[in-house]
Write an enzyme that holds these catalytic residues in place. Structure first.
Site, short mmCIF file in Angstrom:
data_model
loop_
_atom_site.label_atom_id
_atom_site.label_comp_id
_atom_site.label_asym_id
_atom_site.label_seq_id
_atom_site.Cartn_x
_atom_site.Cartn_y
_atom_site.Cartn_z
N GLY A 1 -24.90 6.94 13.68
CA GLY A 1 -24.91 6.18 14.93
C GLY A 1 -25.06 7.07 16.14
O GLY A 1 -25.96 6.88 16.98
N CYS B 1 6.08 -0.24 -2.70
CA CYS B 1 6.68 -1.53 -3.03
C CYS B 1 6.16 -2.66 -2.15
O CYS B 1 6.11 -3.81 -2.56
CB CYS B 1 8.20 -1.44 -2.99
SG CYS B 1 8.81 -0.91 -1.41
#
Lengths: 330, 639
Positions: free
Chosen positions: B23, B169
């Site tokens: 870009g 978790c």
């Protein structure tokens, strides 16, 4: 009709983006959303005057995916005109005899097959009000002060809202003027949506604001650009047709203007004027900066996303600042 | 200023290296060529993709799949035929791009998309003593900085934002945001079903009650010989969205203060029409080209912006799984998630959505899920064009050795003090920067438990960003990567498996290690401190490196932007999208320091306090955030 209603109208037919559009525009839809992309694809943009800065701008909005782009510049390509324009191959057998608009059109078409790029012939001052009604955005460059004012006034006569921009780069400086007339939009601030209403003056009205009423730290480039503009107009020159030989006349004009406007001459440094007359050709990095900012502003105006700048933008590579100034009657 | 500062004389003899032809790179190459730069070398390892074409304007549809560096060169030569452009379709970390290679250039210009390559180039520029102009954009935001050895800070003098990490978790048991579901779908479920079977995977670590042995669970994912694919799909579905959730629910402790998830079984969402549907699907599926196999296409769904119902998600899930096993069977076992792999994105979107539904989290469209899963950074042509212009302006100043005018410039979305482009004087080098000041680091580590391998992976590569490291203890060589003699390979391999204290030259508390990267010509010393215990949640690496600029987490950043004026990270313009997809905001906190002219910075500070919390704008294209993150959570075990 208000700008907002116009946009609603454009949305009304509820067309969805095609899979091709979604794939091509993926990264920018993530910036401004699918709605904005749809509005872009229905917008018609006119540009007048194909210099380096305008070439940059055209590239940006063709990539962004506007509906159509119409180019006007009947000047025949010369080597000088190509100096900061990457849209034209510098091979005489290619550019010879063609107009700048035709050459740029050929290159721009390639950038995005989904955008209709075309050429119109004619002089800006001769286009009637009807002509401007075909567009949502008009960008003018490389033309006289009076031609810009006239085009701006014609856009303002239409019942439909046409966003008007004037842009010029000289040496390592650039200026953008924006007129969105009465522009309403909404934005989110913290958790709530607030409505904003910006009232823009015309080019003529903005330039008539007395200099002494402007704030003390007004960009010096604003005054310097006005001096050069006035000089060119008084001498009957076309835009950018100045040289170091004109410096003393330009400095005298500056003095006269400062006296007439009750402005201390220190606000218009001679060194700045000297730069602007010495090198009227564009500096490519500044073209990229100004063409980029202008592209962003046009995208904002079409999509209704983001705060548009009001109403001047200045960039000088010397200090590197890109400054917004609001110049309107109190 | 008396002399014209942007005279072309400095440019016409310049030889410059551009790293990245994406870009920023396309815009930069164009602007350099127009500005009269006669000799430009450009390195980019990437090939062109469709999603590049909206801004990388030197590329066309017909170039998809070709080298960016080479196509960019050809495109620019069309309008500037008489300059030299040398393209390299290669990784800037390849050994051919060594210090000698870098030394031939007057200035190096970065248009990169990742932290790793930026750090590598920074070190080579320091070693070769070549000035570096660094840049980055995201959406409407961008920045350009100048790094000149000894004069201004180096790229690594300032802390860089840490990749966002999530506790294991949260991903496996207690997701609360859609991104948690996407990470689960991509890094656990997708990896489990289609990736390397030998990789450790936390998918089945759901609760600490040990209700079932992992052996049993393993079998579920193994497709039995001749097992009907639709049956297999529903088995997987019921296992991960039904049974696993039930099992997790049995652990009452977890749900005391949390919203209880709802198990979802295929029969509930799809009833019995499934068999019928699949009969029709085969017919629609005419295209066998691997990457164009699509569950959306076979189900007749077109709009990636739509948010699918739970039923649609379930159908996509089963269809995508079926297509992988029927059309792309050969790849199974080696697949990694790729944001440009339509079927993979469909699978991950649907799996994330079904899990989100389970946990009462709002569902998202494929378009949004793809952005999250692929870490896609927003990008528009205009910002890249502006930034490229600013890079060239700085490059010219560097060539003129105009040190007092070097600027670090921010491109803002919302003006600060009326400025959309805000220049700031560059910072001085950070005296304690371990990269440009040779300050020793210190490492707390359990020398009786941690292996040399852990040290190499977690510290030398992950933290210090070395590519081909060499590790010495006093004058004894413990490890060397890269071209090594055969007899040494075995020794080094053996050393990697040893704990530090048992190495041939024992590394214990008080030892100083020297770590060197020959390619980067970068050396640093690390003082070792022995420590017994580490906090698993807070210090997951089991070792703590200090004396280097620790990445700032989002939370720390927030504290700093409100009032800690002393922090060296204050000058970072930072940007992040907020949760609800509203606009990107910018905070620019500036250290009390001299700004160009007499500008007043107090208002910027005041503004900053009102604005949202942000991260540093870093990457232009595809930010590798979750991927970097994966390593840390793959290697961790739940207690």
């Amino acid at each position: 009709m208000s700008w907002n209603r116009l946009r609603l109208g454009m949305d009304g037919d509820g067309e969805e983006l095609t899979a091709q559009e979604t794939a091509l525009y993926d990264r920018q839809i993530r910036v401004w959303g699918a709605d904005a992309q749809r509005r872009l694809s229905k917008a018609h943009v006119l540009v007048y005057g194909m210099k380096g800065t305008v070439a940059e701008f055209c590239k940006n909005i063709v990539l962004a995916g506007v509906g159509s782009l119409t180019l006007v510049d009947d000047r025949v390509a010369t080597e000088e005109a190509l100096s900061s324009n990457f849209l034209i191959p510098p091979v005489e057998s290619v550019y010879g005899g063609k107009t700048l608009a035709e050459l740029c059109c050929n290159s721009l078409k390639d950038f995005n097959p989904m955008v209709r790029v075309s050429v119109e012939k004619g002089d800006l001052s001769n286009f009637g009000v009807e002509f401007f009604s075909k567009f949502d955005v008009v960008v003018v460059s490389c033309c006289s002060l009076s031609a810009k004012k006239l085009a701006n006034d014609k856009c303002r006569k239409l019942s439909k809202r046409v966003a008007f921009y004037a842009v010029e780069c000289r040496d390592s400086c650039g200026e953008v003027f924006v007129d969105l007339q009465d522009y309403k939009y909404s934005k989110k601030k913290q958790e709530e949506t607030i409505g904003c209403d910006l009232k823009y003056p015309s080019f003529e009205d903005a330039l008539s604001v007395p200099w002494r009423t402007l704030h003390k730290r007004m960009s010096k480039l604003y005054f310097a650009m006005r001096v050069i503009e006035k000089f060119e107009e008084a001498e009957g020159r076309s835009a950018g047709e100045v040289s170091i030989a004109d410096l003393s006349a330009v400095l005298k004009l500056k003095k006269d203007l400062c006296i007439a406007q009750s402005l201390s001459e220190s606000h218009v440094p001679d060194a700045l004027l000297e730069r602007l007359v010495t090198n009227a050709t564009e500096f490519p990095p500044v073209c990229a900066v100004i063409g980029g900012i202008l592209g962003q502003e046009v995208i904002k105006a079409i999509s209704g996303k983001g705060d548009p700048l009001k109403n001047f933008f200045f960039f000088d590579a010397f200090d590197g600042k890109g400054i917004i100034e609001d110049i309107s009657a109190k | 200023m008396a002399s014209p500062p942007f005279s072309s004389c400095s440019v016409k003899d310049a030889k410059v290296l551009m790293v990245g032809a994406g870009g920023i790179g396309c815009e930069l190459l164009k602007t350099l060529a127009l500005s009269g730069f006669p000799d430009i070398h450009i390195i980019d390892m990437d090939t062109i993709e469709v999603s590049n074409l909206n801004r990388q304007f030197l590329f066309r549809q017909s170039h998809v799949g070709q080298s960016k560096a080479k196509v960019a060169r050809d495109a620019v030569l069309k309008f500037r035929p008489h300059i030299n452009i040398t393209p390299y379709h290669a990784n800037v970390k390849d050994p051919e791009f060594n210090v000698d290679f870098f030394k031939q250039f007057n200035v190096v210009l970065n248009g990169l998309d990742n932290l790793d390559a930026r750090r590598h180039v920074n070190r080579l520029c320091l070693a070769a003593n070549v000035p570096l102009v660094e840049s980055g954009t995201t959406g409407f935001l961008g920045q350009v900085t100048v790094h000149v050895k000894g004069r201004t800070e180096c790229y690594e003098c300032q802390p860089k934002p840490a990749p966002k990490t999530y506790p294991v978790c949260t991903i496996t048991s207690t997701p609360s945001k859609f991104v948690h579901c996407v990470v689960w779908a991509k890094d656990l479920l997708f990896a489990k079903l289609f990736g390397d079977k030998n990789q450790e995977n936390d998918l089945n670590v759901r609760s600490s009650d040990g209700a079932s042995s992992s052996e049993n669970v393993e079998d579920v994912f193994e497709r039995r010989k001749d097992e009907d694919i639709d049956q297999y799909g529903r088995k997987i579905f019921d296992h991960v969205f039904g049974y696993n959730i039930e099992l997790a629910l049995s652990n009452e402790e977890t749900w005391k203060n949390r919203h209880r998830p709802k198990p979802i079984y295929s029969k509930d969402v799809l009833s019995d029409e499934l068999a019928q549907q699949n009969g029709n699907l085969e017919k629609n599926n005419v295209c066998d080209d691997e990457l164009s196999v699509s569950a959306m296409a076979s189900l007749g769904m077109k709009n990636p912006q739509d948010i699918w119902s739970i039923r649609e998600n379930s159908r996509i899930f089963l269809e995508a799984l079926r297509l992988f096993f029927t059309k792309r069977e050969k790849e199974i076992g080696n697949l990694g998630f790729d944001k440009d792999d339509q079927l993979a994105v469909e699978f991950v979107t649907s799996a994330a959505n079904i899990r989100a539904a389970s946990f009462g989290i709002p569902l998202h469209s494929l378009f949004e899920a793809k952005g999250i899963a692929g870490n896609i950074v927003h990008a528009v042509a205009t910002t890249n064009a502006v930034i490229a212009g600013l890079i060239v302006i700085e490059a010219i100043k560097v060539l003129q050795n105009d040190i007092k005018n070097y600027r670090m410039t921010y491109c803002l979305e919302h003006p600060s003090r009326n400025m959309l482009l805000m220049p700031v004087e560059p910072f001085e080098p950070n005296k304690s920067c371990y990269v440009c000041s040779e300050t020793p680091l210190s490492l707390e580590i359990n020398t009786n438990r941690s292996k040399l391998k852990d040290f190499v992976e977690k510290i030398v590569k992950a933290k210090l960003g070395m590519n081909l490291p060499l590790i010495m203890c006093a004058s004894n060589l413990l490890y060397e990567a890269g071209d090594v003699e055969d007899d040494m390979i075995a020794i080094y391999e053996a050393n990697l498996e040893k704990v530090l204290a048992e190495l041939p030259s024992p590394v214990t508390g008080g030892t100083m290690l020297t770590v060197e990267d020959m390619q980067q010509e970068f050396v640093c010393n690390i003082n070792i401190k022995h420590r017994e215990e580490f906090d698993e949640e807070k210090e997951p690496d089991g070792m703590v490196l200090s004396g280097w600029t620790q990445p700032v987490s989002a939370a720390e950043n927030k504290d700093k932007s409100v009032g800690n004026g002393a922090s060296p990270s204050d000058a970072l313009v930072t940007a992040v999208e907020s949760e609800k997809n509203d606009e990107i905001t910018v905070v620019s906190t500036l250290k009390k320091r001299k700004l160009p002219e007499e500008t007043d910075i107090s208002c910027a500070d005041a503004e900053a306090k009102h604005q949202k919390q942000l991260e540093v704008i870093d990457d232009e294209d595809d930010l590798v955030m979750l991927d970097g993150d994966l390593d840390s959570f793959k290697k961790r075990k739940l207690s």
